[in-house]
Design a protein around this motif. Structure first.
Motif, short mmCIF file in Angstrom:
data_model
loop_
_atom_site.label_atom_id
_atom_site.label_comp_id
_atom_site.label_asym_id
_atom_site.label_seq_id
_atom_site.Cartn_x
_atom_site.Cartn_y
_atom_site.Cartn_z
N ILE A 1 -1.40 -14.49 -6.97
CA ILE A 1 -0.42 -14.49 -8.24
C ILE A 1 0.75 -13.45 -8.50
CG2 ILE A 1 -0.56 -14.62 -10.76
CD1 ILE A 1 -3.32 -15.49 -10.29
N ASP A 2 0.32 -12.56 -7.86
CA ASP A 2 1.44 -11.28 -7.90
C ASP A 2 0.95 -10.35 -6.90
OD1 ASP A 2 3.38 -9.55 -8.77
OD2 ASP A 2 2.51 -9.32 -10.92
N GLY A 3 1.63 -9.36 -6.45
CA GLY A 3 1.66 -8.30 -5.25
C GLY A 3 1.37 -7.15 -5.78
N ALA A 4 0.40 -6.16 -5.14
CA ALA A 4 0.28 -4.90 -5.52
C ALA A 4 1.17 -4.00 -4.76
CB ALA A 4 -1.19 -4.64 -5.41
N TYR A 5 1.36 -2.66 -5.17
CA TYR A 5 2.17 -1.80 -4.54
C TYR A 5 1.60 -0.41 -4.30
CZ TYR A 5 5.66 -5.11 -6.30
OH TYR A 5 6.20 -6.27 -6.50
N VAL B 1 -6.46 -1.26 -7.58
CA VAL B 1 -6.59 -2.49 -7.54
C VAL B 1 -8.22 -2.82 -7.83
CG1 VAL B 1 -6.61 -4.45 -5.99
CG2 VAL B 1 -4.77 -2.91 -5.83
N GLU B 2 -8.44 -3.66 -8.81
CA GLU B 2 -9.92 -3.81 -9.21
C GLU B 2 -10.07 -5.40 -9.11
OE1 GLU B 2 -11.31 -0.57 -12.24
OE2 GLU B 2 -9.26 -1.47 -12.88
N ALA B 3 -11.33 -5.56 -8.87
CA ALA B 3 -11.90 -6.71 -8.91
C ALA B 3 -13.28 -6.87 -9.79
CB ALA B 3 -12.39 -7.37 -7.73
N THR B 4 -13.31 -8.02 -10.61
CA THR B 4 -14.58 -8.45 -11.40
C THR B 4 -14.96 -9.66 -11.27
OG1 THR B 4 -13.24 -8.81 -13.29
CG2 THR B 4 -14.17 -6.52 -13.11
#
Length: 151
Positions: A94-98, A103-106
């Motif tokens: 959906i989008d990119g991180a920089y 950065v987290e996941a659940t």
């Protein structure tokens, strides 16, 4: 079995990680995990230059690797100490991180049977959703518990 280590200092003090020296996970990570107050597992890492693609956004392969790790952490209770493998892992980017972002996941277990565990989740950087994922884990019987086991 791979040893779990509790981080004692720095940004992720109190979080846990696996002692994965010499593995692919060590090269891509480190990745951390801890249970939220509601008991659901949260996974996280800080985005570094090594996680970026040529466009200065997080590489999709890094997000997929992180999703695979989050898949297993989400299913940890259902695994009951057994090992397993990823059967399928579907993702929507959906989008990119920089660089520098947390950065987290659940996720949640949708269904758990004797040998298959179905999980879905999402990866965020702050309020931004980076990726959603769903996957299936094939859980193996613990040694000594299958038919004809002798140990």
């Amino acid at each position: 079995m791979v040893a779990k280590v509790t981080v004692s200092e720095g940004e992720f003090a109190g979080w846990r990680m696996y002692d994965l020296h010499g593995t692919f996970d060590q090269v891509v990570g480190p990745f951390y995990f801890k249970p939220d107050p509601d008991g659901r597992m949260r996974c996280a890492f800080r985005a570094e230059p090594k996680h970026m693609n040529a466009g200065d956004r997080m590489h999709g392969g890094c997000l997929m690797t992180f999703a695979d790790i989050a898949l297993f952490q989400t299913a940890y209770q259902e695994m009951e100490g057994a090992s397993g493998v990823t059967v399928s892992l579907d993702s929507t980017f959906i989008d990119g991180a920089y660089v520098g972002e947390l950065v987290e996941a659940t996720g949640e277990v949708v269904r758990a049977g004797k040998s298959l565990i179905f999980v879905r989740g999402q990866i965020n950087a702050g309020e931004r959703i980076l990726m959603t994922f769903s996957g299936v884990i094939r859980k193996f019987e613990k040694r000594g518990q299958g038919p004809g086991a002798t140990d």
